[in-house]
Motif scaffolding. Structure first.
Motif, PDB file in Angstrom:
ATOM      1  N   CYS A  83       0.856  -1.194   0.000  1.00 15.26           N
ATOM      2  CA  CYS A  83       0.000   0.000   0.000  1.00 15.26           C
ATOM      3  C   CYS A  83       0.885   1.235   0.000  1.00 15.26           C
ATOM      4  CB  CYS A  83      -0.943   0.027   1.202  1.00 15.26           C
ATOM      5  SG  CYS A  83      -0.114   0.304   2.783  1.00 15.26           S
ATOM      6  N   MET A  84       0.367   2.313  -0.575  1.00 13.15           N
ATOM      7  CA  MET A  84       1.063   3.578  -0.425  1.00 13.15           C
ATOM      8  C   MET A  84       0.759   4.117   0.971  1.00 13.15           C
ATOM      9  SD  MET A  84      -2.066   4.019  -1.407  1.00 13.15           S
ATOM     10  CE  MET A  84      -3.253   5.001  -2.284  1.00 13.15           C
ATOM     11  N   LEU A  85       1.731   4.764   1.565  1.00 15.23           N
ATOM     12  CA  LEU A  85       1.545   5.382   2.866  1.00 15.23           C
ATOM     13  C   LEU A  85       2.414   6.629   2.905  1.00 15.23           C
ATOM     14  CD1 LEU A  85       1.250   3.731   6.317  1.00 15.23           C
ATOM     15  CD2 LEU A  85       2.860   5.613   6.023  1.00 15.23           C
ATOM     16  N   TYR A  86       1.856   7.682   3.471  1.00 16.20           N
ATOM     17  CA  TYR A  86       2.573   8.949   3.569  1.00 16.20           C
ATOM     18  C   TYR A  86       2.591   9.406   5.020  1.00 16.20           C
ATOM     19  CZ  TYR A  86       1.805   9.064  -1.477  1.00 16.20           C
ATOM     20  OH  TYR A  86       1.780   8.742  -2.808  1.00 16.20           O
ATOM     21  N   LEU A  87       3.695  10.003   5.417  1.00 16.67           N
ATOM     22  CA  LEU A  87       3.762  10.712   6.676  1.00 16.67           C
ATOM     23  C   LEU A  87       3.385  12.159   6.389  1.00 16.67           C
ATOM     24  CD1 LEU A  87       7.087   9.244   8.121  1.00 16.67           C
ATOM     25  CD2 LEU A  87       4.733   8.498   8.554  1.00 16.67           C
ATOM     26  N   LYS A  88       2.258  12.600   6.946  1.00 15.65           N
ATOM     27  CA  LYS A  88       1.721  13.909   6.639  1.00 15.65           C
ATOM     28  C   LYS A  88       2.008  14.895   7.764  1.00 15.65           C
ATOM     29  CE  LYS A  88      -0.456  15.398   3.883  1.00 15.65           C
ATOM     30  NZ  LYS A  88      -1.923  15.473   3.861  1.00 15.65           N
ATOM     31  N   THR A  89       2.404  16.101   7.381  1.00 14.03           N
ATOM     32  CA  THR A  89       2.639  17.177   8.349  1.00 14.03           C
ATOM     33  C   THR A  89       1.510  18.206   8.322  1.00 14.03           C
ATOM     34  OG1 THR A  89       3.971  18.363   6.690  1.00 14.03           O
ATOM     35  CG2 THR A  89       5.140  16.920   8.235  1.00 14.03           C
ATOM     36  N   ASP A  98     -10.087  16.241   9.155  1.00  9.61           N
ATOM     37  CA  ASP A  98      -9.769  15.937  10.555  1.00  9.61           C
ATOM     38  C   ASP A  98      -9.136  17.137  11.249  1.00  9.61           C
ATOM     39  OD1 ASP A  98      -7.346  15.934   9.247  1.00  9.61           O
ATOM     40  OD2 ASP A  98      -6.604  14.082  10.139  1.00  9.61           O
ATOM     41  N   TRP A  99      -9.426  18.327  10.740  1.00  9.81           N
ATOM     42  CA  TRP A  99      -8.846  19.524  11.357  1.00  9.81           C
ATOM     43  C   TRP A  99      -9.258  19.652  12.815  1.00  9.81           C
ATOM     44  CZ3 TRP A  99      -5.168  21.564   8.542  1.00  9.81           C
ATOM     45  CH2 TRP A  99      -5.239  21.509   7.144  1.00  9.81           C
ATOM     46  N   GLY A 100     -10.508  19.274  13.129  1.00 11.36           N
ATOM     47  CA  GLY A 100     -10.978  19.345  14.510  1.00 11.36           C
ATOM     48  C   GLY A 100     -10.211  18.412  15.428  1.00 11.36           C
ATOM     49  N   TRP A 101      -9.849  17.236  14.909  1.00  3.26           N
ATOM     50  CA  TRP A 101      -9.068  16.299  15.702  1.00  3.26           C
ATOM     51  C   TRP A 101      -7.677  16.882  15.977  1.00  3.26           C
ATOM     52  CZ3 TRP A 101     -10.041  10.998  12.787  1.00  3.26           C
ATOM     53  CH2 TRP A 101     -11.420  10.796  12.654  1.00  3.26           C
ATOM     54  N   ALA A 102      -7.083  17.450  14.941  1.00  4.48           N
ATOM     55  CA  ALA A 102      -5.757  18.034  15.090  1.00  4.48           C
ATOM     56  C   ALA A 102      -5.782  19.188  16.098  1.00  4.48           C
ATOM     57  CB  ALA A 102      -5.237  18.522  13.740  1.00  4.48           C
ATOM     58  N   ASP A 103      -6.851  19.978  16.044  1.00  8.73           N
ATOM     59  CA  ASP A 103      -6.951  21.113  16.958  1.00  8.73           C
ATOM     60  C   ASP A 103      -7.123  20.643  18.399  1.00  8.73           C
ATOM     61  OD1 ASP A 103      -7.286  24.053  17.414  1.00  8.73           O
ATOM     62  OD2 ASP A 103      -9.271  23.417  18.090  1.00  8.73           O
ATOM     63  N   ALA A 104      -7.871  19.561  18.601  1.00  9.53           N
ATOM     64  CA  ALA A 104      -8.048  19.023  19.951  1.00  9.53           C
ATOM     65  C   ALA A 104      -6.712  18.554  20.519  1.00  9.53           C
ATOM     66  CB  ALA A 104      -9.056  17.875  19.930  1.00  9.53           C
ATOM     67  N   TYR A 105      -5.916  17.891  19.683  1.00  7.59           N
ATOM     68  CA  TYR A 105      -4.579  17.493  20.124  1.00  7.59           C
ATOM     69  C   TYR A 105      -3.757  18.713  20.523  1.00  7.59           C
ATOM     70  CZ  TYR A 105      -4.244  12.446  19.231  1.00  7.59           C
ATOM     71  OH  TYR A 105      -4.369  11.084  19.316  1.00  7.59           O
ATOM     72  N   ARG A 106      -3.786  19.729  19.682  1.00  4.83           N
ATOM     73  CA  ARG A 106      -2.993  20.942  19.948  1.00  4.83           C
ATOM     74  C   ARG A 106      -3.405  21.584  21.252  1.00  4.83           C
ATOM     75  NH1 ARG A 106      -3.879  25.976  19.874  1.00  4.83           N
ATOM     76  NH2 ARG A 106      -5.986  25.678  19.008  1.00  4.83           N
ATOM     77  N   ARG A 107      -4.704  21.667  21.496  1.00  4.66           N
ATOM     78  CA  ARG A 107      -5.185  22.317  22.718  1.00  4.66           C
ATOM     79  C   ARG A 107      -4.828  21.534  23.976  1.00  4.66           C
ATOM     80  NH1 ARG A 107     -10.236  22.015  22.876  1.00  4.66           N
ATOM     81  NH2 ARG A 107     -10.848  21.235  20.821  1.00  4.66           N
ATOM     82  N   HIS A 108      -4.530  20.261  23.806  1.00  6.75           N
ATOM     83  CA  HIS A 108      -4.113  19.437  24.948  1.00  6.75           C
ATOM     84  C   HIS A 108      -2.593  19.285  25.001  1.00  6.75           C
ATOM     85  CE1 HIS A 108      -8.391  18.389  25.048  1.00  6.75           C
ATOM     86  NE2 HIS A 108      -8.176  17.948  26.273  1.00  6.75           N
ATOM     87  N   GLY A 109      -1.894  20.088  24.200  1.00  8.54           N
ATOM     88  CA  GLY A 109      -0.447  20.078  24.240  1.00  8.54           C
ATOM     89  C   GLY A 109       0.191  18.859  23.622  1.00  8.54           C
ATOM     90  N   LEU A 110      -0.514  18.191  22.719  1.00  2.51           N
ATOM     91  CA  LEU A 110      -0.011  16.980  22.076  1.00  2.51           C
ATOM     92  C   LEU A 110       0.189  17.218  20.583  1.00  2.51           C
ATOM     93  CD1 LEU A 110      -2.354  14.371  23.812  1.00  2.51           C
ATOM     94  CD2 LEU A 110       0.010  14.937  24.410  1.00  2.51           C
ATOM     95  N   ALA A 111       1.077  16.459  20.005  1.00  3.32           N
ATOM     96  CA  ALA A 111       1.377  16.598  18.570  1.00  3.32           C
ATOM     97  C   ALA A 111       0.510  15.648  17.751  1.00  3.32           C
ATOM     98  CB  ALA A 111       2.848  16.320  18.317  1.00  3.32           C
ATOM     99  N   TYR A 112      -0.258  16.181  16.853  1.00  7.34           N
ATOM    100  CA  TYR A 112      -1.079  15.359  15.947  1.00  7.34           C
ATOM    101  C   TYR A 112      -0.284  14.972  14.709  1.00  7.34           C
ATOM    102  CZ  TYR A 112      -5.243  13.864  13.356  1.00  7.34           C
ATOM    103  OH  TYR A 112      -6.182  13.139  12.654  1.00  7.34           O
ATOM    104  N   TYR A 113       0.575  15.877  14.275  1.00  5.77           N
ATOM    105  CA  TYR A 113       1.417  15.624  13.103  1.00  5.77           C
ATOM    106  C   TYR A 113       2.846  15.318  13.541  1.00  5.77           C
ATOM    107  CZ  TYR A 113      -2.522  18.064  10.959  1.00  5.77           C
ATOM    108  OH  TYR A 113      -3.778  18.445  10.557  1.00  5.77           O
ATOM    109  N   PRO A 114       3.542  14.417  12.818  1.00  4.94           N
ATOM    110  CA  PRO A 114       3.089  13.750  11.601  1.00  4.94           C
ATOM    111  C   PRO A 114       2.109  12.620  11.901  1.00  4.94           C
ATOM    112  CG  PRO A 114       5.257  12.955  12.211  1.00  4.94           C
ATOM    113  CD  PRO A 114       4.930  14.069  13.163  1.00  4.94           C
ATOM    114  N   LYS A 115       1.271  12.338  10.940  1.00  9.39           N
ATOM    115  CA  LYS A 115       0.331  11.230  11.007  1.00  9.39           C
ATOM    116  C   LYS A 115       0.567  10.352   9.775  1.00  9.39           C
ATOM    117  CE  LYS A 115      -3.268  13.633   8.389  1.00  9.39           C
ATOM    118  NZ  LYS A 115      -4.668  14.078   8.344  1.00  9.39           N
TER     119      LYS A 115
END
Length: 404
Positions: A83-89, A98-115
């Motif tokens: 399968c193709m797979l990419y590490l996305k920043t 999934d911008w809302g998911w990324a924002d929730a991570y950010r607000r909790h001081g966690l890194a969502y990217y790379p995914k």
């Protein structure tokens, strides 16, 4: 299993070898395409030439936030699954938001990217994503993706616009399933329409009247269309298309994802998969749309469009009516109009569910996201029921007939 700076990496099990590739060029094109053709829903966008062109043209690269980490499973020197797979920043160019998911991570001081992302860059077309010889190899491939995500310490993995076979494989592995919505035209298998006029006759009177009015406005603007297929799309036409494509993004304040070199590579490697609809006034071209086609499976996908000047209703003519007319005339049975756009329904494209699969490493976030997806699914189901109540076709279940 994360790819190193000098290329791919690999691990060996007692029976087979798992490799992670830092470039699509490391995987044999013939072996990849052989697996693709054996899947339930292959599309031209999953061909090795298409994916390699995205990378080689500078469209989807590490610099633009798409670091390749393709996964392959080999046994006895043979490619068994991949399968193709990419590490996305970032989350641009995905069309499953999934911008809302990324924002929730950010607000909790966690890194969502790379995914990790298993998807065709910039291409919201449903189809097979897990290339495997059989279900056992498909299961091993999902296990390899999951192990890669955990060993690399990534926040999450996402497989977008998967087919039903892949959807089931991910669900069995415990991934969360998210449902989306697009609008597709499907030929009536029991009573196929013979031409575009017959398609209109099956629509409710107000919809038929509106389409007729839109087409007349384009004709009254002295615009005519010509159709160019495959190798007949010459360099001059590709140049004009890319100019129009650039104007579309510029009008929305963005920059095109795809470079001119990408389309040059398509013209060389995959000409048979493209049809261009050119709008002209006199001898002057003023707009065009580009549709991808699979002649073997009689499927077409609306991809890109652009215009050098505004003409009322020209977008509908170039992106829906001309392609639909061509599809019916050439015996195609499916036309997919692209991502989102409820306005497509009034033009004969009906709701079609799409699916994506998601793995979230943090158990707390996974629980919250799973709950949100259930609520999202309930809302989407109600919305689809409402859409079906407004079917543009006469006699459709639940449609509100307004006369013939």
């Amino acid at each position: 299993m994360r790819p190193g700076p000098e290329g791919g990496s690999s691990i060996s099990t007692s029976k087979y070898r798992i490799r992670v590739h830092a470039t699509a060029a490391e995987i044999d094109a013939g072996a990849w395409d052989r697996l693709l053709q054996a899947q339930a829903q292959p599309t031209p966008f999953m061909r090795h030439a298409y994916l390699l062109a995205l990378e080689a043209s500078g469209s989807a690269t590490t610099e633009s936030g798409w670091q390749a980490a393709w996964i392959s499973l080999e046994e006895g020197g043979r490619l068994r699954a991949a399968c193709m797979l990419y590490l996305k920043t970032h989350s641009w160019g995905e069309y499953v938001f999934d911008w809302g998911w990324a924002d929730a991570y950010r607000r909790h001081g966690l890194a969502y990217y790379p995914k990790a992302l298993v998807a065709v860059p910039f291409t919201p077309v449903p189809g097979s994503r897990l290339l495997a010889e059989d279900e056992a190899w498909r299961e091993r491939l999902v296990q390899a993706i999951t192990a890669f995500v955990r060993e690399a310490g990534l926040s999450s993995a996402h497989a977008l616009f998967v087919d039903d076979v892949d959807r089931a494989a991910f669900a069995r592995a415990g991934w969360m399933i998210r449902t989306g919505l697009q609008f597709h035209w499907q030929q009536d298998a029991a009573q196929p329409v013979a031409d575009f006029d017959e398609l209109l006759q099956r629509m409710q009177r107000d919809k038929r009247k509106k389409i007729g009015q839109e087409r007349r406005r384009v004709a009254e603007a002295a615009v005519r269309f010509s159709v160019h297929e495959g190798a007949a799309i010459d360099t001059r036409l590709w140049d004009f298309f890319h100019h129009c494509h650039t104007l579309t993004y510029r009008a929305h304040g963005g920059r095109p994802y795809l470079t001119r070199d990408f389309f040059a590579r398509m013209a060389r490697a995959m000409p048979q998969h493209w049809v261009l609809f050119l709008a002209q006034r006199g001898n002057a071209p003023l707009a065009c749309s580009l549709v991808a086609v699979d002649h073997e499976r009689k499927a077409a996908w609306g991809r890109y469009w652009g215009a050098t000047e505004f003409v009322p209703c020209l977008h509908f003519e170039a992106c829906y009516y001309q392609p639909l007319q061509w599809c019916i005339a050439h015996g195609f049975t499916r036309f997919e109009g692209g991502a989102q756009g409820v306005h497509k329904m009034a033009r004969g494209l009906l709701p079609a569910a799409t699916a994506s699969a998601h793995l979230v490493a943090d158990a707390r976030f996974a629980q919250a996201i799973e709950l949100a997806l259930r609520q999202e699914q309930q809302s989407l189901s109600l919305y689809v029921d409402e859409l079906h109540e407004h079917s543009p076709f006469r006699g459709a279940p639940g449609s509100r007939s307004r006369g013939a």
